[in-house]
Design a protein around this motif. Structure first.
Motif, short mmCIF file in Angstrom:
data_model
loop_
_atom_site.label_atom_id
_atom_site.label_comp_id
_atom_site.label_asym_id
_atom_site.label_seq_id
_atom_site.Cartn_x
_atom_site.Cartn_y
_atom_site.Cartn_z
N THR A 136 -85.11 -11.15 66.72
CA THR A 136 -83.72 -10.97 67.13
C THR A 136 -82.76 -11.33 65.99
O THR A 136 -81.78 -10.61 65.73
CB THR A 136 -83.41 -11.84 68.36
OG1 THR A 136 -84.30 -11.50 69.41
CG2 THR A 136 -81.98 -11.64 68.82
N ILE A 137 -83.03 -12.42 65.30
CA ILE A 137 -82.18 -12.83 64.17
C ILE A 137 -82.26 -11.82 63.03
O ILE A 137 -81.24 -11.45 62.43
CB ILE A 137 -82.59 -14.24 63.70
CG1 ILE A 137 -82.30 -15.28 64.79
CG2 ILE A 137 -81.83 -14.61 62.41
CD1 ILE A 137 -82.85 -16.65 64.49
N LYS A 138 -83.46 -11.34 62.75
CA LYS A 138 -83.62 -10.36 61.66
C LYS A 138 -82.97 -9.03 62.01
O LYS A 138 -82.45 -8.34 61.12
CB LYS A 138 -85.10 -10.16 61.35
CG LYS A 138 -85.74 -11.32 60.59
CD LYS A 138 -87.18 -11.01 60.19
CE LYS A 138 -87.74 -12.11 59.30
NZ LYS A 138 -89.14 -11.80 58.87
N SER A 139 -82.99 -8.67 63.28
CA SER A 139 -82.35 -7.41 63.69
C SER A 139 -80.85 -7.43 63.46
O SER A 139 -80.21 -6.37 63.37
CB SER A 139 -82.66 -7.12 65.16
OG SER A 139 -81.99 -8.04 66.00
N ALA A 140 -80.30 -8.64 63.36
CA ALA A 140 -78.85 -8.78 63.08
C ALA A 140 -78.59 -8.87 61.59
O ALA A 140 -77.46 -9.16 61.17
CB ALA A 140 -78.31 -10.01 63.80
N GLY A 141 -79.65 -8.68 60.77
CA GLY A 141 -79.49 -8.64 59.33
C GLY A 141 -79.63 -9.99 58.64
O GLY A 141 -79.16 -10.16 57.50
N HIS A 142 -80.28 -10.96 59.27
CA HIS A 142 -80.40 -12.30 58.69
C HIS A 142 -81.87 -12.69 58.51
O HIS A 142 -82.77 -12.09 59.09
CB HIS A 142 -79.70 -13.33 59.58
CG HIS A 142 -78.22 -13.14 59.67
ND1 HIS A 142 -77.36 -13.57 58.68
CD2 HIS A 142 -77.46 -12.55 60.63
CE1 HIS A 142 -76.12 -13.27 59.02
NE2 HIS A 142 -76.15 -12.66 60.19
N GLU A 143 -82.08 -13.74 57.71
CA GLU A 143 -83.42 -14.28 57.50
C GLU A 143 -83.69 -15.38 58.53
O GLU A 143 -82.75 -16.00 59.05
CB GLU A 143 -83.54 -14.90 56.10
CG GLU A 143 -83.32 -13.91 54.97
CD GLU A 143 -83.32 -14.61 53.61
OE1 GLU A 143 -83.40 -15.85 53.58
OE2 GLU A 143 -83.24 -13.90 52.59
N ALA A 144 -84.96 -15.64 58.80
CA ALA A 144 -85.32 -16.73 59.71
C ALA A 144 -86.74 -17.19 59.39
O ALA A 144 -87.65 -16.36 59.24
CB ALA A 144 -85.21 -16.29 61.16
N TYR A 145 -86.91 -18.50 59.27
CA TYR A 145 -88.21 -19.09 58.95
C TYR A 145 -88.48 -20.28 59.86
O TYR A 145 -87.55 -21.01 60.24
CB TYR A 145 -88.25 -19.60 57.50
CG TYR A 145 -88.13 -18.54 56.43
CD1 TYR A 145 -89.26 -18.03 55.81
CD2 TYR A 145 -86.88 -18.08 56.03
CE1 TYR A 145 -89.15 -17.09 54.79
CE2 TYR A 145 -86.75 -17.12 55.03
CZ TYR A 145 -87.89 -16.63 54.42
OH TYR A 145 -87.78 -15.68 53.41
N LEU A 146 -89.74 -20.48 60.16
CA LEU A 146 -90.16 -21.74 60.76
C LEU A 146 -90.07 -22.81 59.67
O LEU A 146 -90.42 -22.54 58.52
CB LEU A 146 -91.60 -21.59 61.27
CG LEU A 146 -92.12 -22.60 62.29
CD1 LEU A 146 -91.27 -22.60 63.54
CD2 LEU A 146 -93.57 -22.28 62.63
N ILE A 147 -89.63 -24.02 60.04
CA ILE A 147 -89.29 -24.99 59.00
C ILE A 147 -89.71 -26.41 59.38
O ILE A 147 -89.84 -26.75 60.55
CB ILE A 147 -87.76 -24.95 58.72
CG1 ILE A 147 -87.38 -25.76 57.46
CG2 ILE A 147 -86.99 -25.46 59.94
CD1 ILE A 147 -87.85 -25.13 56.18
#
Length: 423
Positions: A21-32
């Motif tokens: 969902t976050i990537k579909s909005a054009g952003h990066e996302a990682y488990l951290i």
């Protein structure tokens, strides 16, 4: 083996949905952070955090259930099927001036900037779930393999930024079974004045977290070696740790927590009075329930040192009666309390449990005679004497449980009252 294979459901499905969902909005996302560290260690994390290039306002718009848990620092919590997932925007912490928190936070533009601000190399790991790619820019994986706690950059500088970091280092050592890298360990003493600025509440939180790990004794030993306890508990005795009590701290169950706190205190000082320890616990900002439970535990642990318990009656008076009152007042689960006590090396507890299971009268409420019965059968007895008479009855029932019958107790009442009047 893929790290994702170690993520149980429903977390794996939730994380894939969050990231997609976050990537579909054009952003990066990682488990951290800690969850990635645990995955690298072959453990199953208890919770999962994400870091992202998306600002918190965007996360709030992307998901229907979002709690602004720390939005000023870029953190929100997304709820999926009532399970919380903390999502934090890439950030750069700026100008630590009080040794506790950054004076302001700037949202970063890259994952690298976000990883660089973190405390220890083992916590500066990010995981790209889609590509099964571990991002390790600070040697965190190698330090995990070496079981070493090491700061990112110069240890002294990192500890001067945030005085809680030295305490976290000690807690990680106890929970993970890691050792402190030499420079990291040396920086603890060098930044003691900064650690002193940490609130007692934050210190207590780290201390209680250490209780969940396999070796809370390690945390206490390191705190004692670095002389950090005195920063948060004025007047606490600075005497050698009791080795037997310290070893027992690692052997007893993890609940009830107040009993663990009591065992922790015995390793520090078994001789200090209950009044002194009540003050120490209060200085540490322990809750009333924690103080009450810890003090009770210290009391029952000292009983065997004073008496060999030649009779069941004395065991009831000195231990089981106070225990029943404590359980009623504290609401601690009876099973957990007994599991803890039966784990102790003293044979008293096994014997006491056998007596407890017989369900004999142990407290005034267990007597079949009460104040109303005294008023009815002995109308001339002053009410201020009721407590004494009932206590005498309880003592006789401790001696012989079969006496707990109405007729028998009323006969004893008449005798007790007659003796009172004779004196």
């Amino acid at each position: 083996m893929s790290l994702s294979s170690r993520i149980p459901e429903p977390h794996l499905a939730h994380l894939r949905f969050l990231i997609a969902t976050i990537k579909s909005a054009g952003h990066e996302a990682y488990l951290i952070g800690g969850s990635v560290r645990d995955l690298c260690m072959g453990k199953t994390p208890k919770d999962f955090d994400l870091t992202t290039s998306a600002p918190p306002e965007t996360i709030q718009k992307l998901f229907p259930r979002v709690i602004a848990t720390g939005i000023q620092h870029g953190t929100v919590t997304v709820l999926l099927d009532k399970i919380p997932y903390e999502v934090t925007t890439y950030r750069i912490d700026k100008d630590y001036q009080d040794g506790r928190r950054p004076s302001h936070v700037e949202f970063g533009t890259s994952l690298s900037e976000d990883l660089r601000r973190r405390d220890f190399t083992m916590n500066a790991l990010a995981y790209d779930l889609d590509r099964d790619l571990l991002v390790d820019e600070h040697g965190g994986q190698e330090d995990i393999l070496r079981k070493t706690i090491k700061t990112i950059g110069k240890a002294r500088a990192r500890f001067e930024e945030d005085g809680l970091r030295p305490i976290r280092a000690l807690r990680f050592a106890s929970v993970l079974g890691f050792s402190l890298e030499a420079e990291t360990k040396a920086a603890i003493a060098q930044t003691r004045a900064v650690t002193a600025k940490v609130s007692v509440e934050r210190f207590l939180d780290e201390l209680l977290k250490s209780f969940r790990g396999p070796s809370p004794a390690t945390m206490l030993r390191l705190l004692w070696e670095e002389d950090l306890l005195s920063l948060f508990c004025e007047g606490l005795p600075r005497e050698p740790l009791d080795r037997e009590e310290l070893a027992l701290l690692d052997q007893v169950p993890k609940e009830p927590v107040p009993f663990l706190l009591g065992q922790w205190s015995l390793a520090l000082s078994s001789e200090a009075s209950p009044l002194l320890w009540e003050g120490y616990f209060q200085n540490l900002r322990c809750s009333q329930a924690q103080v009450r439970g810890a003090l009770f535990y210290r009391t029952v642990r000292n009983f065997p040192k004073e008496e060999s318990y030649p009779s069941d009656r004395l065991c009831k008076e000195r231990f089981l009666s106070p225990l029943k009152l404590f359980l009623k007042q504290s609401k601690e689960p009876e099973a957990l309390v007994w599991e803890f006590l039966l784990s102790l090396p003293e044979p008293l507890w096994q014997r006491a449990k056998l007596i407890w299971d017989k369900q004999h009268a142990l407290v005034l409420a267990d007597l079949v005679v009460n104040g109303r019965d005294l008023e009815k059968n002995f109308p001339n007895l002053e009410k201020q004497r009721y407590g004494y008479v009932l206590s005498e009855l309880l003592a006789r029932v401790w001696e012989d449980p079969n006496r707990n019958e109405v007729r028998v107790l009323l006969e004893h009442c008449a005798e007790i009252i007659s003796n009172m009047q004779a004196t």
